[in-house]
Motif scaffolding. Structure first.
Motif, mmCIF file in Angstrom:
data_model
loop_
_atom_site.group_PDB
_atom_site.id
_atom_site.type_symbol
_atom_site.label_atom_id
_atom_site.label_comp_id
_atom_site.label_asym_id
_atom_site.label_seq_id
_atom_site.Cartn_x
_atom_site.Cartn_y
_atom_site.Cartn_z
ATOM 1 N N THR A 166 145.337 -55.722 34.145
ATOM 2 C CA THR A 166 146.157 -54.692 34.801
ATOM 3 C C THR A 166 146.626 -55.133 36.183
ATOM 4 O O THR A 166 147.665 -54.675 36.662
ATOM 5 C CB THR A 166 145.352 -53.383 34.930
ATOM 6 O OG1 THR A 166 144.109 -53.658 35.615
ATOM 7 C CG2 THR A 166 145.044 -52.806 33.553
ATOM 8 N N ASP A 167 145.882 -56.017 36.835
ATOM 9 C CA ASP A 167 146.275 -56.504 38.166
ATOM 10 C C ASP A 167 147.155 -57.745 38.079
ATOM 11 O O ASP A 167 147.548 -58.308 39.105
ATOM 12 C CB ASP A 167 145.035 -56.836 38.999
ATOM 13 C CG ASP A 167 144.204 -55.600 39.299
ATOM 14 O OD1 ASP A 167 144.802 -54.509 39.413
ATOM 15 O OD2 ASP A 167 142.968 -55.721 39.408
ATOM 16 N N MET A 168 147.436 -58.177 36.859
ATOM 17 C CA MET A 168 148.304 -59.332 36.601
ATOM 18 C C MET A 168 147.824 -60.579 37.337
ATOM 19 O O MET A 168 148.589 -61.278 38.001
ATOM 20 C CB MET A 168 149.753 -59.008 36.963
ATOM 21 C CG MET A 168 150.343 -57.875 36.147
ATOM 22 S SD MET A 168 152.122 -57.783 36.245
ATOM 23 C CE MET A 168 152.614 -59.233 35.322
ATOM 24 N N ARG A 169 146.543 -60.872 37.194
ATOM 25 C CA ARG A 169 146.000 -62.114 37.753
ATOM 26 C C ARG A 169 146.594 -63.325 37.049
ATOM 27 O O ARG A 169 146.808 -64.374 37.658
ATOM 28 C CB ARG A 169 144.484 -62.140 37.590
ATOM 29 C CG ARG A 169 143.708 -61.278 38.569
ATOM 30 C CD ARG A 169 142.212 -61.396 38.277
ATOM 31 N NE ARG A 169 141.781 -62.787 38.242
ATOM 32 C CZ ARG A 169 140.716 -63.207 37.566
ATOM 33 N NH1 ARG A 169 139.990 -62.364 36.858
ATOM 34 N NH2 ARG A 169 140.377 -64.495 37.597
ATOM 35 N N PHE A 170 146.825 -63.167 35.755
ATOM 36 C CA PHE A 170 147.358 -64.267 34.961
ATOM 37 C C PHE A 170 148.788 -63.913 34.524
ATOM 38 O O PHE A 170 149.053 -63.637 33.353
ATOM 39 C CB PHE A 170 146.461 -64.534 33.753
ATOM 40 C CG PHE A 170 145.061 -64.938 34.126
ATOM 41 C CD1 PHE A 170 144.742 -66.264 34.367
ATOM 42 C CD2 PHE A 170 144.052 -63.979 34.256
ATOM 43 C CE1 PHE A 170 143.455 -66.638 34.721
ATOM 44 C CE2 PHE A 170 142.762 -64.350 34.603
ATOM 45 C CZ PHE A 170 142.466 -65.677 34.839
ATOM 46 N N LYS A 171 149.694 -63.929 35.488
ATOM 47 C CA LYS A 171 151.075 -63.509 35.233
ATOM 48 C C LYS A 171 151.769 -64.380 34.193
ATOM 49 O O LYS A 171 152.620 -63.907 33.437
ATOM 50 C CB LYS A 171 151.869 -63.538 36.539
ATOM 51 C CG LYS A 171 151.350 -62.581 37.601
ATOM 52 C CD LYS A 171 152.152 -62.722 38.884
ATOM 53 C CE LYS A 171 151.597 -61.808 39.974
ATOM 54 N NZ LYS A 171 152.338 -61.951 41.248
ATOM 55 N N ILE A 172 151.397 -65.646 34.162
ATOM 56 C CA ILE A 172 152.073 -66.580 33.275
ATOM 57 C C ILE A 172 151.680 -66.390 31.812
ATOM 58 O O ILE A 172 152.338 -66.900 30.905
ATOM 59 C CB ILE A 172 151.780 -68.031 33.715
ATOM 60 C CG1 ILE A 172 152.765 -68.999 33.073
ATOM 61 C CG2 ILE A 172 150.352 -68.421 33.381
ATOM 62 C CD1 ILE A 172 152.625 -70.418 33.588
#
Length: 247
Positions: A166-172
């Motif tokens: 949910t925090d988009m740590r792994f955006k890729i």
């Protein structure tokens, strides 16, 4: 950093365990059932390790972890499995909730030792006990897709990662998953995955780059629809401008 605190009784027990471990290795020369054949230091079979742990499996697992780190090397494995793989398996058997064993053990096997199948096994074992770990999901998916070149098998890992991140740590991750589906000729699903993440992204260079990718991907999907004479084709591109396709 793992901090270990033991009282005098535990220290004595640990010493006894170490002696048992050394005696076992020195007296046993049968690699098939008791000592696993490796390319480096001997490793106890997990079943034997549990037997000689004398009710203190976490203590033994901590010792094995420290010993493994001290004896670790950077040589690529010359066998099907690295000696370190068997160490990590033994540690997992003794203490299934030793998170660092899966996280760093898997990384070491994949990146340093080049034991890619061993890393896959360790990550999967870790995910049994930490099914929502973003790091394990990412590492497992990365190992499958970029090291083993088996990207379709990485789909479940990246899919779950995106849903939990949910925090988009792994955006890729969403971009990787989208490309896997596109390569597997599932372009519409690939577009939807990438678009879902795009909607959550803050403004910036990454979002602008993804926006361009979405535009090109949608255009390709709509053009293929148009060329195939399908009836449900969309007439507008990603930015709302009407297409000017010609056959």
């Amino acid at each position: 950093m793992i901090k270990l605190k033991y009282n005098s009784g535990q220290i004595i027990l640990l010493a006894l365990l170490l002696l048992s471990f050394l005696c076992f290795n020195s007296l046993n020369h049968t690699p098939s059932n008791t000592v696993i054949k490796t390319d480096k230091p001997l490793t106890l079979n997990p079943n034997i390790a549990r037997i000689i742990s004398l009710g203190a499996p976490k203590l033994v697992s901590s010792y094995l972890w420290m010993l493994t780190m001290l004896q670790s090397d950077i040589d690529h494995t010359k066998e099907d499995r690295s000696w370190m793989f068997y160490r990590f398996k033994a540690i997992s058997s003794l203490d299934p909730y030793f998170f660092e064993n899966y996280l760093y053990g898997g990384l070491y096997l994949s990146i340093i030792k080049n034991d890619l199948r061993g890393a896959e096994d360790i990550y999967n074992e870790g995910l049994k006990f930490y099914p929502s770990s973003l790091d394990l999901l990412w590492n497992a998916g990365f190992n499958l897709c970029f090291e083993l070149k088996e990207c379709p098998k990485a789909i479940p890992y990246f899919t779950k990662l995106i849903n939990l991140d949910t925090d988009m740590r792994f955006k890729i991750a969403s971009s990787i998953l989208s490309k896997i589906h596109i390569k597997e000729e599932n372009k519409k699903l690939g577009f939807m995955i990438l678009y879902t993440s795009y909607q959550k992204m803050p403004d910036g260079q990454l979002k602008e780059r993804v926006e361009k990718n979405l535009y090109e991907l949608k255009k390709e999907i709509d053009y293929e629809c148009f060329k195939g004479n399908e009836t449900s084709c969309e007439d507008f591109d990603f930015f709302g401008k009407r297409y000017n396709f010609s056959k």
